[in-house]
Design a protein around this motif. Sequence first.
Motif, PDB file in Angstrom:
ATOM      1  N   GLY A   9     -22.604  25.578 -58.053  1.00 20.38           N
ATOM      2  CA  GLY A   9     -22.148  24.240 -58.409  1.00 20.38           C
ATOM      3  C   GLY A   9     -22.639  23.110 -57.531  1.00 20.38           C
ATOM      4  O   GLY A   9     -22.741  21.963 -57.987  1.00 20.38           O
ATOM      5  N   SER A  10     -22.947  23.386 -56.272  1.00 22.50           N
ATOM      6  CA  SER A  10     -23.410  22.320 -55.373  1.00 22.50           C
ATOM      7  C   SER A  10     -24.847  21.920 -55.701  1.00 22.50           C
ATOM      8  O   SER A  10     -25.631  22.735 -56.208  1.00 22.50           O
ATOM      9  N   VAL A  11     -25.187  20.694 -55.411  1.00 15.91           N
ATOM     10  CA  VAL A  11     -26.576  20.247 -55.591  1.00 15.91           C
ATOM     11  C   VAL A  11     -27.449  20.991 -54.584  1.00 15.91           C
ATOM     12  O   VAL A  11     -27.138  21.033 -53.390  1.00 15.91           O
ATOM     13  N   ALA A  12     -28.522  21.578 -55.070  1.00 12.40           N
ATOM     14  CA  ALA A  12     -29.367  22.435 -54.232  1.00 12.40           C
ATOM     15  C   ALA A  12     -30.426  21.604 -53.502  1.00 12.40           C
ATOM     16  O   ALA A  12     -31.625  21.692 -53.812  1.00 12.40           O
ATOM     17  N   TRP A  13     -29.997  20.846 -52.519  1.00 14.43           N
ATOM     18  CA  TRP A  13     -30.950  20.024 -51.762  1.00 14.43           C
ATOM     19  C   TRP A  13     -32.005  20.863 -51.041  1.00 14.43           C
ATOM     20  O   TRP A  13     -33.162  20.410 -50.917  1.00 14.43           O
ATOM     21  N   PRO A  14     -31.687  22.069 -50.548  1.00 17.40           N
ATOM     22  CA  PRO A  14     -32.755  22.890 -49.950  1.00 17.40           C
ATOM     23  C   PRO A  14     -33.895  23.178 -50.921  1.00 17.40           C
ATOM     24  O   PRO A  14     -35.063  23.246 -50.519  1.00 17.40           O
ATOM     25  N   THR A  15     -33.573  23.320 -52.215  1.00 14.74           N
ATOM     26  CA  THR A  15     -34.621  23.554 -53.206  1.00 14.74           C
ATOM     27  C   THR A  15     -35.448  22.293 -53.428  1.00 14.74           C
ATOM     28  O   THR A  15     -36.662  22.365 -53.640  1.00 14.74           O
ATOM     29  N   VAL A  16     -34.810  21.134 -53.374  1.00 15.73           N
ATOM     30  CA  VAL A  16     -35.532  19.864 -53.486  1.00 15.73           C
ATOM     31  C   VAL A  16     -36.506  19.726 -52.318  1.00 15.73           C
ATOM     32  O   VAL A  16     -37.672  19.352 -52.502  1.00 15.73           O
ATOM     33  N   VAL A  17     -36.033  20.063 -51.118  1.00 11.43           N
ATOM     34  CA  VAL A  17     -36.902  20.002 -49.931  1.00 11.43           C
ATOM     35  C   VAL A  17     -38.057  20.985 -50.076  1.00 11.43           C
ATOM     36  O   VAL A  17     -39.212  20.663 -49.770  1.00 11.43           O
ATOM     37  N   LEU A  18     -37.751  22.199 -50.558  1.00 11.13           N
ATOM     38  CA  LEU A  18     -38.797  23.198 -50.787  1.00 11.13           C
ATOM     39  C   LEU A  18     -39.846  22.657 -51.753  1.00 11.13           C
ATOM     40  O   LEU A  18     -41.058  22.802 -51.519  1.00 11.13           O
ATOM     41  N   THR A  19     -39.405  22.025 -52.807  1.00  9.57           N
ATOM     42  CA  THR A  19     -40.319  21.469 -53.809  1.00  9.57           C
ATOM     43  C   THR A  19     -41.250  20.434 -53.198  1.00  9.57           C
ATOM     44  O   THR A  19     -42.469  20.459 -53.417  1.00  9.57           O
ATOM     45  N   LEU A  20     -40.687  19.517 -52.424  1.00  7.09           N
ATOM     46  CA  LEU A  20     -41.491  18.464 -51.792  1.00  7.09           C
ATOM     47  C   LEU A  20     -42.484  19.057 -50.798  1.00  7.09           C
ATOM     48  O   LEU A  20     -43.640  18.617 -50.721  1.00  7.09           O
ATOM     49  N   LEU A  21     -42.027  20.058 -50.048  1.00  7.60           N
ATOM     50  CA  LEU A  21     -42.916  20.710 -49.073  1.00  7.60           C
ATOM     51  C   LEU A  21     -44.067  21.430 -49.761  1.00  7.60           C
ATOM     52  O   LEU A  21     -45.234  21.296 -49.372  1.00  7.60           O
ATOM     53  N   VAL A  22     -43.747  22.206 -50.790  1.00 10.95           N
ATOM     54  CA  VAL A  22     -44.780  22.981 -51.491  1.00 10.95           C
ATOM     55  C   VAL A  22     -45.802  22.050 -52.134  1.00 10.95           C
ATOM     56  O   VAL A  22     -47.021  22.246 -51.987  1.00 10.95           O
ATOM     57  N   CYS A  23     -45.332  21.033 -52.829  1.00  8.84           N
ATOM     58  CA  CYS A  23     -46.251  20.112 -53.500  1.00  8.84           C
ATOM     59  C   CYS A  23     -47.111  19.341 -52.490  1.00  8.84           C
ATOM     60  O   CYS A  23     -48.323  19.190 -52.674  1.00  8.84           O
ATOM     61  N   SER A  24     -46.485  18.871 -51.414  1.00 14.01           N
ATOM     62  CA  SER A  24     -47.213  18.122 -50.394  1.00 14.01           C
ATOM     63  C   SER A  24     -48.245  18.997 -49.693  1.00 14.01           C
ATOM     64  O   SER A  24     -49.412  18.597 -49.530  1.00 14.01           O
ATOM     65  N   LEU A  25     -47.820  20.185 -49.277  1.00 14.53           N
ATOM     66  CA  LEU A  25     -48.737  21.083 -48.578  1.00 14.53           C
ATOM     67  C   LEU A  25     -49.873  21.554 -49.483  1.00 14.53           C
ATOM     68  O   LEU A  25     -51.002  21.751 -49.023  1.00 14.53           O
ATOM     69  N   PHE A  26     -49.583  21.718 -50.755  1.00 18.45           N
ATOM     70  CA  PHE A  26     -50.615  22.129 -51.707  1.00 18.45           C
ATOM     71  C   PHE A  26     -51.714  21.069 -51.782  1.00 18.45           C
ATOM     72  O   PHE A  26     -52.905  21.384 -51.702  1.00 18.45           O
ATOM     73  N   ILE A  27     -51.303  19.817 -51.920  1.00 20.95           N
ATOM     74  CA  ILE A  27     -52.274  18.715 -51.995  1.00 20.95           C
ATOM     75  C   ILE A  27     -53.022  18.566 -50.672  1.00 20.95           C
ATOM     76  O   ILE A  27     -54.250  18.404 -50.644  1.00 20.95           O
ATOM     77  N   ILE A  28     -52.296  18.630 -49.567  1.00 16.22           N
ATOM     78  CA  ILE A  28     -52.916  18.503 -48.246  1.00 16.22           C
ATOM     79  C   ILE A  28     -53.944  19.602 -48.028  1.00 16.22           C
ATOM     80  O   ILE A  28     -55.041  19.356 -47.504  1.00 16.22           O
TER      81      ILE A  28
END
Length: 302
Positions: A27-46
């Motif tokens: 039920g809680s908002v999964a902020w760790p998954t949001v952070v994971l998403t930003l990290l994966v996308c950013s690192l992929f582009i980098i």
Amino acid sequence: MLRGEKVVIMDAELNKKALGIARNYIGSVAWPTVVLTLLVCSLFIICLVLFATGYLSVWLATPLISVLTYMSYTTLHEAVHGNIHGSNPNLRWVNDLCGYLVGPIISVPYNSHKHEHFAHHRYTNIAGKDPDFIISGMRTGLFAALLTTLKFFYVQNTFFYKQHWRSAKLKERFTYCLEIQVSIGWRVLTIALVEQPGIAVVVLLGYFTGGFFTAYWFAYRPHFPYDNSERYQNTSSLIMPMWMKPIEWLWLGQNIHSIHHLFPRVPFYHYRALHRDIEPVLRAQGTPIIGIWSRKPITVQE
């Protein structure tokens, strides 16, 4: 009361107990998954930029792309189940945005995967009904495993068209087609425009290696030997030895796949804790808790 009736009642009580515990993780908002998403996308582009500008060799960029490709699927998987926004409907757009962002990395359309993956959950390990059952073809050897990976991702990309195109709304059709075009398009453009030697290896081999790892460890091994469709027994908990714990973090806990099939609304980073909390129920219900390499039953977790 007959013995069979007693067993059914006991199983129902055990399931009710496990469900009550699982609700503490839902039920809680999964902020760790949001952070994971930003990290994966950013690192992929980098990673791609650093390779294109000569700061990363093909030997380093390719495995990095592979790891990030694998990690991207966890976000897609969580988004499909609505685990990112949890019980907050106002943040559903965050959930969907995360799914659409990683779809082109793992090359699985978010709009299509919702339908395919729910069919997998509904008919787990049932030949002819479970669309993921095709992955069981990995068991016959290395070449078959490689070929099955290609077939597996073909199914992921065509399931929507084959099963839902006629009944889908125009917006869904448009989104699906756009996702396919973006997924293919960024790869074609990158290979065509980047002059650095080895770009095709980084983009294509990096993707396939990450995709193969995802298909094998996320789909194939947790459901092997594909001979049981019972709720508590159709998916395994693959227990890693202590020395592999750092790898398990990189694995994002997906070796504890039984928890996901039992309680798909539980975010991935709670799998280990929930598994520990309901382990007596899992064992009573016959859930395979086995060594990740030996596939032998683990009586005491390492």
